[in-house]
Design a protein around this motif. Structure first.
Motif, PDB file in Angstrom:
ATOM      1  N   GLU A  28       0.803  -1.220   0.000  1.00 45.82           N
ATOM      2  CA  GLU A  28       0.000   0.000   0.000  1.00 45.82           C
ATOM      3  C   GLU A  28       0.840   1.275   0.000  1.00 45.82           C
ATOM      4  O   GLU A  28       0.304   2.369  -0.179  1.00 45.82           O
ATOM      5  CB  GLU A  28      -0.922   0.028   1.226  1.00 45.82           C
ATOM      6  CG  GLU A  28      -1.918  -1.105   1.297  1.00 45.82           C
ATOM      7  CD  GLU A  28      -1.307  -2.401   1.817  1.00 45.82           C
ATOM      8  OE1 GLU A  28      -0.313  -2.349   2.565  1.00 45.82           O
ATOM      9  OE2 GLU A  28      -1.820  -3.471   1.453  1.00 45.82           O
ATOM     10  N   THR A  29       2.141   1.147   0.217  1.00 40.87           N
ATOM     11  CA  THR A  29       3.005   2.325   0.337  1.00 40.87           C
ATOM     12  C   THR A  29       3.036   3.116  -0.958  1.00 40.87           C
ATOM     13  O   THR A  29       3.268   2.570  -2.032  1.00 40.87           O
ATOM     14  CB  THR A  29       4.440   1.905   0.723  1.00 40.87           C
ATOM     15  OG1 THR A  29       4.394   1.130   1.920  1.00 40.87           O
ATOM     16  CG2 THR A  29       5.319   3.118   0.948  1.00 40.87           C
ATOM     17  N   HIS A  30       2.805   4.422  -0.849  1.00 40.65           N
ATOM     18  CA  HIS A  30       2.854   5.325  -1.999  1.00 40.65           C
ATOM     19  C   HIS A  30       4.301   5.766  -2.212  1.00 40.65           C
ATOM     20  O   HIS A  30       4.954   6.259  -1.287  1.00 40.65           O
ATOM     21  CB  HIS A  30       1.949   6.538  -1.760  1.00 40.65           C
ATOM     22  CG  HIS A  30       1.699   7.332  -2.991  1.00 40.65           C
ATOM     23  ND1 HIS A  30       2.609   8.239  -3.490  1.00 40.65           N
ATOM     24  CD2 HIS A  30       0.653   7.332  -3.845  1.00 40.65           C
ATOM     25  CE1 HIS A  30       2.127   8.775  -4.598  1.00 40.65           C
ATOM     26  NE2 HIS A  30       0.937   8.236  -4.833  1.00 40.65           N
ATOM     27  N   LEU A  31       4.791   5.580  -3.423  1.00 41.42           N
ATOM     28  CA  LEU A  31       6.202   5.849  -3.721  1.00 41.42           C
ATOM     29  C   LEU A  31       6.599   7.301  -3.502  1.00 41.42           C
ATOM     30  O   LEU A  31       7.670   7.586  -2.982  1.00 41.42           O
ATOM     31  CB  LEU A  31       6.516   5.465  -5.168  1.00 41.42           C
ATOM     32  CG  LEU A  31       6.285   4.004  -5.544  1.00 41.42           C
ATOM     33  CD1 LEU A  31       6.500   3.814  -7.036  1.00 41.42           C
ATOM     34  CD2 LEU A  31       7.171   3.088  -4.734  1.00 41.42           C
ATOM     35  N   PHE A  32       5.737   8.203  -3.917  1.00 44.25           N
ATOM     36  CA  PHE A  32       6.113   9.614  -3.906  1.00 44.25           C
ATOM     37  C   PHE A  32       5.714  10.314  -2.606  1.00 44.25           C
ATOM     38  O   PHE A  32       6.489  11.096  -2.061  1.00 44.25           O
ATOM     39  CB  PHE A  32       5.527  10.326  -5.128  1.00 44.25           C
ATOM     40  CG  PHE A  32       5.933   9.636  -6.404  1.00 44.25           C
ATOM     41  CD1 PHE A  32       7.221   9.784  -6.901  1.00 44.25           C
ATOM     42  CD2 PHE A  32       5.056   8.803  -7.082  1.00 44.25           C
ATOM     43  CE1 PHE A  32       7.627   9.134  -8.054  1.00 44.25           C
ATOM     44  CE2 PHE A  32       5.441   8.147  -8.236  1.00 44.25           C
ATOM     45  CZ  PHE A  32       6.730   8.312  -8.726  1.00 44.25           C
ATOM     46  N   ASN A  33       4.528  10.018  -2.095  1.00 43.92           N
ATOM     47  CA  ASN A  33       4.071  10.681  -0.873  1.00 43.92           C
ATOM     48  C   ASN A  33       4.701  10.107   0.389  1.00 43.92           C
ATOM     49  O   ASN A  33       5.060  10.858   1.295  1.00 43.92           O
ATOM     50  CB  ASN A  33       2.543  10.583  -0.745  1.00 43.92           C
ATOM     51  CG  ASN A  33       1.835  11.337  -1.849  1.00 43.92           C
ATOM     52  OD1 ASN A  33       2.400  12.203  -2.490  1.00 43.92           O
ATOM     53  ND2 ASN A  33       0.585  10.982  -2.086  1.00 43.92           N
ATOM     54  N   GLU A  34       4.821   8.793   0.459  1.00 47.54           N
ATOM     55  CA  GLU A  34       5.303   8.162   1.690  1.00 47.54           C
ATOM     56  C   GLU A  34       6.804   7.876   1.682  1.00 47.54           C
ATOM     57  O   GLU A  34       7.440   7.925   2.727  1.00 47.54           O
ATOM     58  CB  GLU A  34       4.531   6.877   1.952  1.00 47.54           C
ATOM     59  CG  GLU A  34       3.053   7.142   2.251  1.00 47.54           C
ATOM     60  CD  GLU A  34       2.277   5.862   2.405  1.00 47.54           C
ATOM     61  OE1 GLU A  34       2.513   5.160   3.402  1.00 47.54           O
ATOM     62  OE2 GLU A  34       1.441   5.560   1.535  1.00 47.54           O
ATOM     63  N   ASP A  36       8.943   9.486  -0.421  1.00 43.38           N
ATOM     64  CA  ASP A  36       9.610  10.705  -0.879  1.00 43.38           C
ATOM     65  C   ASP A  36      10.491  10.505  -2.109  1.00 43.38           C
ATOM     66  O   ASP A  36      11.527  11.156  -2.248  1.00 43.38           O
ATOM     67  CB  ASP A  36      10.448  11.342   0.254  1.00 43.38           C
ATOM     68  CG  ASP A  36       9.578  11.783   1.407  1.00 43.38           C
ATOM     69  OD1 ASP A  36       8.450  12.252   1.148  1.00 43.38           O
ATOM     70  OD2 ASP A  36      10.013  11.650   2.568  1.00 43.38           O
ATOM     71  N   SER A  64       2.317   5.350 -14.769  1.00 45.48           N
ATOM     72  CA  SER A  64       1.123   5.148 -13.943  1.00 45.48           C
ATOM     73  C   SER A  64       1.440   4.510 -12.593  1.00 45.48           C
ATOM     74  O   SER A  64       0.554   4.372 -11.757  1.00 45.48           O
ATOM     75  CB  SER A  64       0.118   4.279 -14.701  1.00 45.48           C
ATOM     76  OG  SER A  64       0.683   3.005 -14.936  1.00 45.48           O
ATOM     77  N   ARG A  66       2.293   4.225  -8.941  1.00 44.47           N
ATOM     78  CA  ARG A  66       2.193   5.136  -7.798  1.00 44.47           C
ATOM     79  C   ARG A  66       2.492   4.452  -6.475  1.00 44.47           C
ATOM     80  O   ARG A  66       2.985   5.078  -5.556  1.00 44.47           O
ATOM     81  CB  ARG A  66       0.785   5.748  -7.716  1.00 44.47           C
ATOM     82  CG  ARG A  66       0.420   6.623  -8.898  1.00 44.47           C
ATOM     83  CD  ARG A  66       1.162   7.947  -8.846  1.00 44.47           C
ATOM     84  NE  ARG A  66       0.891   8.737 -10.034  1.00 44.47           N
ATOM     85  CZ  ARG A  66       1.733   8.909 -11.041  1.00 44.47           C
ATOM     86  NH1 ARG A  66       2.909   8.344 -11.034  1.00 44.47           N
ATOM     87  NH2 ARG A  66       1.427   9.663 -12.077  1.00 44.47           N
ATOM     88  N   THR A  67       2.144   3.162  -6.375  1.00 41.69           N
ATOM     89  CA  THR A  67       2.340   2.429  -5.126  1.00 41.69           C
ATOM     90  C   THR A  67       3.290   1.252  -5.348  1.00 41.69           C
ATOM     91  O   THR A  67       3.575   0.883  -6.487  1.00 41.69           O
ATOM     92  CB  THR A  67       1.012   1.876  -4.578  1.00 41.69           C
ATOM     93  OG1 THR A  67       0.525   0.889  -5.486  1.00 41.69           O
ATOM     94  CG2 THR A  67      -0.019   2.978  -4.378  1.00 41.69           C
ATOM     95  N   ASP A  70       1.717  -1.311  -7.446  1.00 39.87           N
ATOM     96  CA  ASP A  70       1.824  -1.016  -8.876  1.00 39.87           C
ATOM     97  C   ASP A  70       3.166  -1.506  -9.431  1.00 39.87           C
ATOM     98  O   ASP A  70       3.236  -2.004 -10.557  1.00 39.87           O
ATOM     99  CB  ASP A  70       1.705   0.487  -9.151  1.00 39.87           C
ATOM    100  CG  ASP A  70       0.343   1.061  -8.810  1.00 39.87           C
ATOM    101  OD1 ASP A  70      -0.645   0.296  -8.764  1.00 39.87           O
ATOM    102  OD2 ASP A  70       0.272   2.285  -8.589  1.00 39.87           O
TER     103      ASP A  70
END
Length: 83
Positions: A28-34, A36, A64, A66-67, A70
């Motif tokens: 579930e980890t977001h690459l860009f938000n979580e 950085d 596309s 993001r996580t 993905d």
């Protein structure tokens, strides 16, 4: 390679190349938000995934992502192309 094996490889890539602790890397980890990551990090990640799979990642396919989930799906599709 199973989804879990891919995830473990991705965790190792993040730890070795971005100094990110493996426990922070979940599906579930977001690459860009979580995590950085920035656009240069994304390119570096794509290169590492290419090395891991032996397949070229098309930039339009990777845009596309993001996580971490993905990323796993992208690697699975690259590996499926080899079969």
């Amino acid at each position: 390679m199973t989804g879990n094996e891919i995830l473990e490889r991705i965790r190792a890539i993040f730890e070795e190349n971005f100094a990110i602790a493996p426990e922070r890397v979940t599906l579930e980890t977001h690459l860009f938000n979580e995590l950085d990551l920035d656009s240069i990090d994304a390119v570096d990640l794509a290169i590492k995934l290419q090395e891991m799979t032996g397949r070229r990642i098309k930039p339009e396919e990777f845009r596309s992502v993001r996580t971490v989930a993905d990323v796993v799906v992208a690697v699975e599709s690259l590996l499926a192309e080899q079969e």
